[in-house]
Enzyme design. Structure first.
Site, PDB file in Angstrom:
ATOM      1  N   GLU A  50      31.478  43.467  45.856  1.00  0.00           N
ATOM      2  CA  GLU A  50      30.732  44.813  46.096  1.00  0.00           C
ATOM      3  C   GLU A  50      30.793  45.594  44.728  1.00  0.00           C
ATOM      4  O   GLU A  50      29.795  46.186  44.341  1.00  0.00           O
ATOM      5  CB  GLU A  50      31.187  45.267  47.264  1.00  0.00           C
ATOM      6  CG  GLU A  50      30.714  44.235  48.586  1.00  0.00           C
ATOM      7  CD  GLU A  50      31.072  44.950  49.988  1.00  0.00           C
ATOM      8  OE1 GLU A  50      32.303  45.326  50.000  1.00  0.00           O
ATOM      9  OE2 GLU A  50      30.306  44.967  50.558  1.00  0.00           O
ATOM     10  N   GLY A  95      31.266  45.855  53.721  1.00  0.00           N
ATOM     11  CA  GLY A  95      31.302  47.324  53.951  1.00  0.00           C
ATOM     12  C   GLY A  95      31.151  48.183  53.039  1.00  0.00           C
ATOM     13  O   GLY A  95      30.984  49.344  52.965  1.00  0.00           O
ATOM     14  N   LEU A 147      38.810  44.532  49.417  1.00  0.00           N
ATOM     15  CA  LEU A 147      39.588  45.245  50.238  1.00  0.00           C
ATOM     16  C   LEU A 147      40.912  44.987  50.413  1.00  0.00           C
ATOM     17  O   LEU A 147      41.370  43.883  50.504  1.00  0.00           O
ATOM     18  CB  LEU A 147      38.750  45.177  51.795  1.00  0.00           C
ATOM     19  CG  LEU A 147      39.377  45.661  52.915  1.00  0.00           C
ATOM     20  CD1 LEU A 147      39.334  47.635  52.555  1.00  0.00           C
ATOM     21  CD2 LEU A 147      39.199  45.557  54.163  1.00  0.00           C
ATOM     22  N   GLY A 204      35.430  42.710  48.811  1.00  0.00           N
ATOM     23  CA  GLY A 204      34.768  44.206  47.948  1.00  0.00           C
ATOM     24  C   GLY A 204      34.720  44.187  46.522  1.00  0.00           C
ATOM     25  O   GLY A 204      34.193  45.001  45.877  1.00  0.00           O
ATOM     26  N   GLU A 218      34.516  37.222  53.701  1.00  0.00           N
ATOM     27  CA  GLU A 218      34.896  38.214  54.919  1.00  0.00           C
ATOM     28  C   GLU A 218      34.830  37.485  56.221  1.00  0.00           C
ATOM     29  O   GLU A 218      35.540  37.704  57.010  1.00  0.00           O
ATOM     30  CB  GLU A 218      33.702  39.115  55.092  1.00  0.00           C
ATOM     31  CG  GLU A 218      33.839  40.409  53.864  1.00  0.00           C
ATOM     32  CD  GLU A 218      33.741  40.174  52.522  1.00  0.00           C
ATOM     33  OE1 GLU A 218      33.220  39.092  52.133  1.00  0.00           O
ATOM     34  OE2 GLU A 218      33.415  41.431  51.678  1.00  0.00           O
ATOM     35  N   ARG A 266      37.831  35.949  57.262  1.00  0.00           N
ATOM     36  CA  ARG A 266      38.941  36.939  57.513  1.00  0.00           C
ATOM     37  C   ARG A 266      38.518  37.833  58.995  1.00  0.00           C
ATOM     38  O   ARG A 266      39.368  38.673  59.166  1.00  0.00           O
ATOM     39  CB  ARG A 266      39.271  38.077  56.187  1.00  0.00           C
ATOM     40  CG  ARG A 266      39.426  37.640  54.991  1.00  0.00           C
ATOM     41  CD  ARG A 266      41.022  37.159  54.727  1.00  0.00           C
ATOM     42  NE  ARG A 266      41.209  36.786  53.478  1.00  0.00           N
ATOM     43  CZ  ARG A 266      41.930  35.704  53.089  1.00  0.00           C
ATOM     44  NH1 ARG A 266      42.524  34.967  54.185  1.00  0.00           N
ATOM     45  NH2 ARG A 266      41.990  35.629  51.737  1.00  0.00           N
ATOM     46  N   LEU A 285      43.579  44.174  52.231  1.00  0.00           N
ATOM     47  CA  LEU A 285      43.832  43.709  53.614  1.00  0.00           C
ATOM     48  C   LEU A 285      45.089  44.192  54.174  1.00  0.00           C
ATOM     49  O   LEU A 285      45.215  44.290  55.456  1.00  0.00           O
ATOM     50  CB  LEU A 285      43.630  42.046  53.496  1.00  0.00           C
ATOM     51  CG  LEU A 285      42.222  41.621  53.247  1.00  0.00           C
ATOM     52  CD1 LEU A 285      42.585  39.987  52.571  1.00  0.00           C
ATOM     53  CD2 LEU A 285      41.085  41.947  54.034  1.00  0.00           C
TER      54      LEU A 285
HETATM   55  C1  1HE Z   1      46.201  41.430  48.113  1.00  0.00           C
HETATM   56  C2  1HE Z   1      45.051  40.950  48.423  1.00  0.00           C
HETATM   57  C3  1HE Z   1      44.066  41.801  49.145  1.00  0.00           C
HETATM   58  C4  1HE Z   1      46.055  39.831  46.963  1.00  0.00           C
HETATM   59  N1  1HE Z   1      44.604  42.776  49.875  1.00  0.00           N
HETATM   60  N2  1HE Z   1      46.769  42.352  48.778  1.00  0.00           N
HETATM   61  N3  1HE Z   1      39.820  39.563  50.092  1.00  0.00           N
HETATM   62  C5  1HE Z   1      40.342  38.446  50.227  1.00  0.00           C
HETATM   63  O1  1HE Z   1      40.252  37.787  51.323  1.00  0.00           O
HETATM   64  C6  1HE Z   1      40.992  37.710  49.152  1.00  0.00           C
HETATM   65  C7  1HE Z   1      42.574  37.691  49.432  1.00  0.00           C
HETATM   66  N4  1HE Z   1      43.530  37.333  48.111  1.00  0.00           N
HETATM   67  C8  1HE Z   1      43.512  36.099  47.733  1.00  0.00           C
HETATM   68  O2  1HE Z   1      42.712  35.047  48.254  1.00  0.00           O
HETATM   69  C9  1HE Z   1      44.621  35.849  46.589  1.00  0.00           C
HETATM   70  O3  1HE Z   1      45.373  36.817  46.579  1.00  0.00           O
HETATM   71  C10 1HE Z   1      43.962  35.522  45.074  1.00  0.00           C
HETATM   72  C11 1HE Z   1      42.938  34.305  45.140  1.00  0.00           C
HETATM   73  C12 1HE Z   1      42.885  37.008  45.059  1.00  0.00           C
HETATM   74  C13 1HE Z   1      44.879  35.901  44.247  1.00  0.00           C
HETATM   75  O4  1HE Z   1      45.733  34.534  44.361  1.00  0.00           O
HETATM   76  P1  1HE Z   1      47.230  34.499  43.739  1.00  0.00           P
HETATM   77  O5  1HE Z   1      47.890  33.324  44.111  1.00  0.00           O
HETATM   78  O6  1HE Z   1      47.064  34.725  42.437  1.00  0.00           O
HETATM   79  O7  1HE Z   1      47.973  35.838  44.308  1.00  0.00           O
HETATM   80  P2  1HE Z   1      48.694  36.217  45.832  1.00  0.00           P
HETATM   81  O8  1HE Z   1      50.142  35.359  45.654  1.00  0.00           O
HETATM   82  O9  1HE Z   1      47.863  35.601  46.747  1.00  0.00           O
HETATM   83  O10 1HE Z   1      48.527  37.611  45.895  1.00  0.00           O
HETATM   84  C14 1HE Z   1      49.643  38.290  45.074  1.00  0.00           C
HETATM   85  C15 1HE Z   1      49.811  39.654  45.702  1.00  0.00           C
HETATM   86  O11 1HE Z   1      48.714  40.295  45.848  1.00  0.00           O
HETATM   87  C16 1HE Z   1      50.396  39.455  47.151  1.00  0.00           C
HETATM   88  O12 1HE Z   1      51.206  40.558  47.335  1.00  0.00           O
HETATM   89  P3  1HE Z   1      52.816  40.576  47.342  1.00  0.00           P
HETATM   90  O13 1HE Z   1      53.228  41.812  47.687  1.00  0.00           O
HETATM   91  O14 1HE Z   1      53.190  39.396  48.618  1.00  0.00           O
HETATM   92  O15 1HE Z   1      53.282  40.145  46.061  1.00  0.00           O
HETATM   93  C17 1HE Z   1      49.146  39.560  47.938  1.00  0.00           C
HETATM   94  O16 1HE Z   1      49.534  40.180  49.314  1.00  0.00           O
HETATM   95  C18 1HE Z   1      48.315  40.699  47.360  1.00  0.00           C
HETATM   96  N5  1HE Z   1      46.852  40.665  47.409  1.00  0.00           N
HETATM   97  N6  1HE Z   1      44.832  40.007  47.524  1.00  0.00           N
HETATM   98  C19 1HE Z   1      45.828  43.075  49.621  1.00  0.00           C
HETATM   99  N7  1HE Z   1      43.001  41.504  49.241  1.00  0.00           N
HETATM  100  C20 1HE Z   1      34.498  47.090  52.412  1.00  0.00           C
HETATM  101  S1  1HE Z   1      34.688  45.547  53.318  1.00  0.00           S
HETATM  102  C21 1HE Z   1      35.286  44.402  52.059  1.00  0.00           C
HETATM  103  C22 1HE Z   1      35.929  43.305  52.763  1.00  0.00           C
HETATM  104  C23 1HE Z   1      36.597  42.457  51.823  1.00  0.00           C
HETATM  105  O17 1HE Z   1      36.654  42.683  50.728  1.00  0.00           O
HETATM  106  S2  1HE Z   1      37.239  40.889  52.515  1.00  0.00           S
HETATM  107  C24 1HE Z   1      37.870  40.110  51.265  1.00  0.00           C
HETATM  108  C25 1HE Z   1      39.291  40.275  51.164  1.00  0.00           C
END
Ligand code: 1HE
Length: 265
Positions: free
Chosen positions: A121, A149, A71, A118, A141, A144, A73
């Site tokens: 998913e 979903g 998702l 997601g 999830e 966070r 976020l």
């Molecule tokens: C994002 C997202 C995101 C990265 N939404 N922007 N998902 C999570 O909890 C995973 C969240 N992401 C991470 O843990 C890490 O980003 C990663 C391990 C995937 C990658 O790490 P890395 O070091 O390669 O990248 P980064 O520096 O963390 O992120 C690079 C950019 O991607 C950064 O944006 P910037 O504008 O600051 O450069 C991050 O904000 C962006 N980014 N992941 C938005 N998820 C239907 S319900 C489903 C519920 C869920 O999916 S919960 C799980 C959410």
């Protein structure tokens, strides 16, 4: 009627080669292919139209080093959605992923890096998942303050069982490597998940499309039925598929003794 060539895509890329192998690329590498609302709408469009194209199999991949961070976020934070708004967001995710799973076109997910939330998913709606040594699976999830979903309670629980899914969500446990294959998150662990995904897609594309349609829609539908209804539906589907024109030459070759045998190499 709209076709895949009418689509104008910003967050996905769609390529189809001369053999009818489609590649759907999640194309927001700067955001680690996080799924915002616009991307989900594009997934709905693509997977609604693929079954009505001449595509014979599809590889789903992510641009960059991660398959998908789940998702978006940041969008979710800024949108400050109501419960009802987010329910409708989830319904669009279900629409997209159901089109994939029940569409009848084999979808092979080539996984690398994060396949989380997601993103998992989405991957679990594919028919085959191929991991490489960088791939890891998580459901963050809980950490966070969220809940799944996009169908994980159905598809991820189906792949790995509810006890493992609950553990992933409560503890933040990640699976990767052979362990991910052993628990059922991926069917293959290889050095190059994309090369393997294309190899599988090309093999599947050799089957008659009607057989693949049944394999990639009927089995999922039948899992939702009672055993009695599933057995009935299986007989009906087999009635249609097993008498198709495209099967005749293959059966004739077998009857003449010229068809390939089913034996390990
Ligand atoms: C994002 C997202 C995101 C990265 N939404 N922007 N998902 C999570 O909890 C995973 C969240 N992401 C991470 O843990 C890490 O980003 C990663 C391990 C995937 C990658 O790490 P890395 O070091 O390669 O990248 P980064 O520096 O963390 O992120 C690079 C950019 O991607 C950064 O944006 P910037 O504008 O600051 O450069 C991050 O904000 C962006 N980014 N992941 C938005 N998820 C239907 S319900 C489903 C519920 C869920 O999916 S919960 C799980 C959410």
């Amino acid at each position: 009627m709209r076709t895949i060539s009418d689509l104008s895509l910003d967050n996905l890329r769609l390529d189809v080669d001369d053999d009818g192998i489609a590649t759907v690329t999640l194309n927001r590498p700067a955001k680690r292919n996080a799924l915002d609302a616009a991307t989900v709408e594009e997934l709905v469009d693509v997977f609604s139209l693929l079954p009505r194209s001449d595509v014979r199999a599809c590889v789903l991949r992510g641009e960059g080093t991660h398959f998908s961070a789940g998702l978006d976020l940041v969008e979710h934070y800024h949108a400050d959605r109501s419960a009802s708004d987010f329910m409708h967001v989830c319904l669009r995710w279900h629409e997209a992923f159901n089109k994939m799973e029940y569409g009848g076109v084999p979808v092979i997910a080539a996984l690398k890096g994060a396949v989380v939330g997601g993103g998992l998913e989405l991957a679990s709606a594919a028919h085959i998942r191929v991991a490489d040594h960088s791939t890891y699976f998580g459901l963050p999830e809980g950490q966070r303050g969220l809940f799944t979903g996009g169908g994980a309670t159905i598809r991820v629980a189906d792949l790995i069982g509810k006890a493992r899914m609950i553990d992933m969500m409560l503890s933040g446990r990640l699976y990767r490597g052979q362990e991910a294959v052993d628990v059922g998150l991926a069917q293959y662990l290889v050095d190059d998940s994309e090369a393997k995904a294309y190899e599988i897609a090309r093999a599947a594309a050799q089957n008659p499309p009607l057989s693949n349609f049944a394999i990639c829609s009927a089995i999922s539908h039948m899992q939702n039925m009672s055993a009695l209804d599933a057995a009935y539906a299986e007989a009906v589907v087999a009635g249609v598929v097993n008498t198709q024109e495209a099967a005749k030459a293959r059966l004739e070759a077998f009857a003449r003794g010229t068809a390939a045998k089913v034996k390990p190499q």
